[in-house]
Motif scaffolding. Structure first.
Motif, short mmCIF file in Angstrom:
data_model
loop_
_atom_site.label_atom_id
_atom_site.label_comp_id
_atom_site.label_asym_id
_atom_site.label_seq_id
_atom_site.Cartn_x
_atom_site.Cartn_y
_atom_site.Cartn_z
N PRO A 1 0.82 -1.21 0.00
CA PRO A 1 0.00 0.00 0.00
C PRO A 1 0.85 1.26 0.00
CG PRO A 1 -0.94 -1.59 1.49
CD PRO A 1 0.37 -2.16 1.03
N GLY A 2 0.54 2.17 -0.92
CA GLY A 2 1.28 3.42 -0.99
C GLY A 2 2.50 3.38 -1.88
N LYS A 3 2.80 2.20 -2.40
CA LYS A 3 3.96 2.07 -3.29
C LYS A 3 3.53 1.52 -4.63
CE LYS A 3 7.61 1.47 0.16
NZ LYS A 3 8.78 0.66 0.56
N GLU A 4 4.36 1.74 -5.63
CA GLU A 4 4.06 1.21 -6.95
C GLU A 4 4.25 -0.30 -7.01
OE1 GLU A 4 4.94 4.93 -9.98
OE2 GLU A 4 6.25 3.19 -10.01
N THR B 1 6.77 -8.54 2.58
CA THR B 1 5.34 -8.44 2.83
C THR B 1 4.67 -7.58 1.75
OG1 THR B 1 5.56 -8.71 5.21
CG2 THR B 1 3.58 -7.59 4.43
N ALA B 2 3.67 -8.14 1.10
CA ALA B 2 3.00 -7.46 -0.01
C ALA B 2 1.88 -8.35 -0.53
CB ALA B 2 3.98 -7.17 -1.15
N VAL B 3 1.07 -7.79 -1.40
CA VAL B 3 0.17 -8.60 -2.19
C VAL B 3 0.91 -8.99 -3.47
CG1 VAL B 3 -2.03 -8.72 -3.42
CG2 VAL B 3 -1.86 -7.43 -1.27
#
Length: 130
Positions: free
Chosen positions: A40-43, A90-92
């Motif tokens: 979230p908040g990053k490309e 951690t990411a989608v």
């Protein structure tokens, strides 16, 4: 084209997960497939891509030596084995390809086109936390 990613979950730092991407609606062995991630908040960024033949593979610098991409063209599946996971992983995670940019023998070219791809899976959450 339909792509479905699975295999995410919660894992401790240093742990492992294997992501799977099931594909349909395309001549699977003719297309590069990539794994991408977004916080979230990053490309969204390209993590790893593999050519249709499986010969060409690309890894983003931060995952080299820890992640391994592979594919089984008989099953229309692409996998991402993730070892020694870190908090920053951690990411989608999404699998993706493209009708034009996916038709490349050079996996890196697909990963470089993260903002232009037209076929995306639904994403699977990877959380690395103690």
């Amino acid at each position: 084209v339909q792509l479905q990613a699975s295999g995410g979950g919660l894992v401790q730092p240093g742990g492992s997960l294997r992501l799977s991407c099931a594909a349909s609606g395309l001549s699977f062995d003719m297309y590069a497939i990539g794994w991408f991630r977004q916080v979230p908040g990053k490309e969204r960024e390209g993590v790893s891509c593999i050519s249709g033949s499986g010969v060409s593979k690309y890894y983003e610098d931060s995952v080299k030596g820890r992640f391994t991409i592979s594919r089984d063209n008989a099953k229309n599946m692409v996998y991402l084995q993730m070892n020694n996971l870190k908090h920053e992983d951690t990411a989608v995670y999404y699998c993706a390809t493209d009708a034009v940019y996916g038709a490349t023998p050079v996996a890196e070219r697909l990963c470089a086109r993260v903002h232009d791809l037209d076929a995306w899976g639904q994403g699977t959450q990877v959380t690395v936390s103690s």
